[in-house]
Design a protein around this motif. Structure first.
Motif, PDB file in Angstrom:
ATOM      1  N   CYS A   5      35.667  -8.951  53.329  1.00 51.23           N
ATOM      2  CA  CYS A   5      35.159  -8.480  52.043  1.00 51.23           C
ATOM      3  C   CYS A   5      36.048  -7.382  51.471  1.00 51.23           C
ATOM      4  CB  CYS A   5      33.745  -7.936  52.208  1.00 51.23           C
ATOM      5  SG  CYS A   5      32.558  -9.154  52.808  1.00 51.23           S
ATOM      6  N   ALA A   6      35.940  -7.184  50.173  1.00 45.18           N
ATOM      7  CA  ALA A   6      36.598  -6.067  49.504  1.00 45.18           C
ATOM      8  C   ALA A   6      35.826  -4.778  49.783  1.00 45.18           C
ATOM      9  CB  ALA A   6      36.674  -6.337  48.005  1.00 45.18           C
ATOM     10  N   ALA A   7      36.379  -3.651  49.352  1.00 43.02           N
ATOM     11  CA  ALA A   7      35.743  -2.357  49.595  1.00 43.02           C
ATOM     12  C   ALA A   7      34.364  -2.263  48.951  1.00 43.02           C
ATOM     13  CB  ALA A   7      36.642  -1.235  49.089  1.00 43.02           C
ATOM     14  N   ASN A   8      34.153  -2.984  47.855  1.00 49.23           N
ATOM     15  CA  ASN A   8      32.859  -2.954  47.181  1.00 49.23           C
ATOM     16  C   ASN A   8      31.854  -3.947  47.774  1.00 49.23           C
ATOM     17  OD1 ASN A   8      33.758  -5.434  46.281  1.00 49.23           O
ATOM     18  ND2 ASN A   8      33.825  -4.898  44.108  1.00 49.23           N
ATOM     19  N   GLY A   9      32.261  -4.645  48.850  1.00 52.40           N
ATOM     20  CA  GLY A   9      31.368  -5.610  49.495  1.00 52.40           C
ATOM     21  C   GLY A   9      31.433  -7.002  48.918  1.00 52.40           C
ATOM     22  N   GLY A  10      32.246  -7.205  47.902  1.00 48.34           N
ATOM     23  CA  GLY A  10      32.357  -8.525  47.301  1.00 48.34           C
ATOM     24  C   GLY A  10      33.398  -9.395  47.989  1.00 48.34           C
ATOM     25  N   TYR A  11      33.446 -10.635  47.530  1.00 44.74           N
ATOM     26  CA  TYR A  11      34.449 -11.607  47.976  1.00 44.74           C
ATOM     27  C   TYR A  11      34.300 -11.904  49.477  1.00 44.74           C
ATOM     28  CZ  TYR A  11      36.054  -9.859  43.512  1.00 44.74           C
ATOM     29  OH  TYR A  11      36.105  -9.456  42.203  1.00 44.74           O
ATOM     30  N   GLY A  12      35.377 -12.284  50.125  1.00 46.38           N
ATOM     31  CA  GLY A  12      35.301 -12.724  51.513  1.00 46.38           C
ATOM     32  C   GLY A  12      34.884 -14.178  51.615  1.00 46.38           C
ATOM     33  N   ASN A  13      34.973 -14.715  52.833  1.00 46.44           N
ATOM     34  CA  ASN A  13      34.602 -16.105  53.102  1.00 46.44           C
ATOM     35  C   ASN A  13      33.321 -16.165  53.910  1.00 46.44           C
ATOM     36  OD1 ASN A  13      36.372 -17.799  51.829  1.00 46.44           O
ATOM     37  ND2 ASN A  13      37.496 -18.403  53.655  1.00 46.44           N
ATOM     38  N   GLU A  14      32.481 -17.129  53.600  1.00 45.55           N
ATOM     39  CA  GLU A  14      31.239 -17.305  54.355  1.00 45.55           C
ATOM     40  C   GLU A  14      31.511 -17.955  55.713  1.00 45.55           C
ATOM     41  OE1 GLU A  14      27.422 -17.565  51.487  1.00 45.55           O
ATOM     42  OE2 GLU A  14      28.605 -19.401  51.628  1.00 45.55           O
ATOM     43  N   LEU A  15      30.726 -17.526  56.686  1.00 48.75           N
ATOM     44  CA  LEU A  15      30.816 -18.042  58.054  1.00 48.75           C
ATOM     45  C   LEU A  15      29.415 -18.216  58.599  1.00 48.75           C
ATOM     46  CD1 LEU A  15      32.471 -18.523  60.776  1.00 48.75           C
ATOM     47  CD2 LEU A  15      32.061 -16.084  61.224  1.00 48.75           C
ATOM     48  N   GLY A  16      29.151 -19.362  59.227  1.00 53.76           N
ATOM     49  CA  GLY A  16      27.881 -19.573  59.914  1.00 53.76           C
ATOM     50  C   GLY A  16      28.041 -19.298  61.401  1.00 53.76           C
ATOM     51  N   VAL A  17      27.054 -18.641  62.003  1.00 54.62           N
ATOM     52  CA  VAL A  17      27.076 -18.354  63.437  1.00 54.62           C
ATOM     53  C   VAL A  17      25.746 -18.728  64.055  1.00 54.62           C
ATOM     54  CG1 VAL A  17      27.430 -16.642  65.256  1.00 54.62           C
ATOM     55  CG2 VAL A  17      28.682 -16.431  63.095  1.00 54.62           C
ATOM     56  N   VAL A  18      25.780 -19.668  64.995  1.00 54.23           N
ATOM     57  CA  VAL A  18      24.598 -20.034  65.774  1.00 54.23           C
ATOM     58  C   VAL A  18      24.654 -19.205  67.054  1.00 54.23           C
ATOM     59  CG1 VAL A  18      23.362 -21.901  66.944  1.00 54.23           C
ATOM     60  CG2 VAL A  18      24.587 -22.361  64.805  1.00 54.23           C
ATOM     61  N   ARG A  19      23.805 -18.206  67.144  1.00 50.19           N
ATOM     62  CA  ARG A  19      23.905 -17.258  68.267  1.00 50.19           C
ATOM     63  C   ARG A  19      23.546 -17.898  69.604  1.00 50.19           C
ATOM     64  NH1 ARG A  19      22.536 -11.091  66.680  1.00 50.19           N
ATOM     65  NH2 ARG A  19      22.393 -11.284  64.415  1.00 50.19           N
ATOM     66  N   ASP A  20      22.695 -18.891  69.592  1.00 55.66           N
ATOM     67  CA  ASP A  20      22.308 -19.571  70.831  1.00 55.66           C
ATOM     68  C   ASP A  20      22.855 -20.992  70.807  1.00 55.66           C
ATOM     69  OD1 ASP A  20      21.192 -20.555  73.125  1.00 55.66           O
ATOM     70  OD2 ASP A  20      19.104 -20.370  72.481  1.00 55.66           O
ATOM     71  N   GLY A  21      24.102 -21.138  71.274  1.00 61.93           N
ATOM     72  CA  GLY A  21      24.736 -22.450  71.248  1.00 61.93           C
ATOM     73  C   GLY A  21      24.063 -23.475  72.126  1.00 61.93           C
ATOM     74  N   SER A  22      23.234 -23.028  73.077  1.00 57.14           N
ATOM     75  CA  SER A  22      22.592 -23.973  73.996  1.00 57.14           C
ATOM     76  C   SER A  22      21.604 -24.894  73.287  1.00 57.14           C
ATOM     77  CB  SER A  22      21.875 -23.220  75.121  1.00 57.14           C
ATOM     78  OG  SER A  22      20.777 -22.476  74.620  1.00 57.14           O
ATOM     79  N   VAL A  23      21.151 -24.527  72.081  1.00 62.86           N
ATOM     80  CA  VAL A  23      20.213 -25.386  71.358  1.00 62.86           C
ATOM     81  C   VAL A  23      20.910 -26.637  70.837  1.00 62.86           C
ATOM     82  CG1 VAL A  23      18.758 -23.433  70.723  1.00 62.86           C
ATOM     83  CG2 VAL A  23      20.546 -24.213  69.135  1.00 62.86           C
ATOM     84  N   LEU A  24      22.239 -26.608  70.802  1.00 61.11           N
ATOM     85  CA  LEU A  24      22.992 -27.770  70.326  1.00 61.11           C
ATOM     86  C   LEU A  24      24.273 -27.887  71.154  1.00 61.11           C
ATOM     87  CD1 LEU A  24      22.794 -29.976  68.176  1.00 61.11           C
ATOM     88  CD2 LEU A  24      24.099 -28.514  66.645  1.00 61.11           C
ATOM     89  N   PRO A  25      24.158 -28.357  72.411  1.00 60.50           N
ATOM     90  CA  PRO A  25      25.318 -28.375  73.299  1.00 60.50           C
ATOM     91  C   PRO A  25      26.294 -29.520  73.046  1.00 60.50           C
ATOM     92  CG  PRO A  25      23.396 -29.242  74.431  1.00 60.50           C
ATOM     93  CD  PRO A  25      22.913 -28.754  73.094  1.00 60.50           C
TER      94      PRO A  25
END
Length: 218
Positions: free
Chosen positions: A15-35
């Motif tokens: 992100c920029a200093a103002n919190g804008g922009y950047g790229n979206e990322l998905g994170v599944v914290r418990d990978g065991s639910v979909l091995p």
């Protein structure tokens, strides 16, 4: 695909200093639910982000990275974002062990440029030339850049993934930033896309640090 998999975080990375922009990322914290790898690939395609991370061991930082169409041994945005979310000293990826640290508002990883997907690093004479570029032909993965202030290491860049995953232009490209830093052999402050910020610094023995701001969207 396991329809029960609904618990995932959405981050914006670089992100920029103002919190804008950047790229979206998905994170599944418990990978065991979909091995299952095919199930993970399908879920990543359903989410449609440039990257989706499945965390297989949160304490050790073991992760699996998927785009909507393929699995990656390493990628900059998934590693920076997941390092921030898990707050671990390292991540274990198929490419190798990625160091991680927090420094104020920035999260840093340490990786090798050769782990990145290949890009054509194409230099232009001015930031205005980079701003005026059309999208290159399909299939050519281009990182276009120009010096904004060479003495200060400030770079203007745009990333074109060759319409991979249906994307004409990438708002932030950590892998290409690693490659450019490795080629130039110096620390960089990169403004990419509409306003994303990526920081880099070469390290001894072929390593490169890559840093940026991360925000939790949901």
């Amino acid at each position: 695909m396991n329809a029960a998999v609904t618990d995932y975080d959405v981050l914006r990375v670089f992100c920029a200093a103002n919190g804008g922009y950047g790229n979206e990322l998905g994170v599944v914290r418990d990978g065991s639910v979909l091995p299952d790898p095919d199930g993970r690939q399908a879920f990543a395609a359903k989410l449609g982000f440039g990257g989706t991370v499945f965390v297989d061991d949160p304490e050790r930082g073991v992760i699996d990275i998927c785009t909507p169409t393929l699995r990656l041994p390493f990628a900059g945005i998934p590693c920076v974002g997941t390092a921030w979310l898990l707050d671990v000293p390292e991540l274990v990826t198929p490419a190798g062990v990625v160091g991680a640290r927090q420094d104020g508002e920035f999260t840093w990883i340490e990786a090798r440029a050769q782990w990145s997907r290949p890009h054509t690093l194409r230099r232009y004479g001015s930031p205005a030339e980079v701003d005026d570029l059309p999208v290159p032909p399909k299939g050519e993965r281009v990182y276009a850049w120009a010096w904004e202030d060479e003495a200060a290491g400030r770079v203007r860049a745009r990333g074109f993934p060759g319409r991979d995953d249906g994307i004409d232009e990438d708002e932030a490209t950590g892998a290409a930033a690693l490659l450019l830093t490795d080629r130039l052999g110096r620390a960089l402050n990169i403004t990419q896309g509409a306003g994303s910020q990526l920081l880099t610094a070469p390290q001894p023995r072929g390593w490169v640090e890559l840093g940026g701001r991360v925000l939790l969207e949901r």
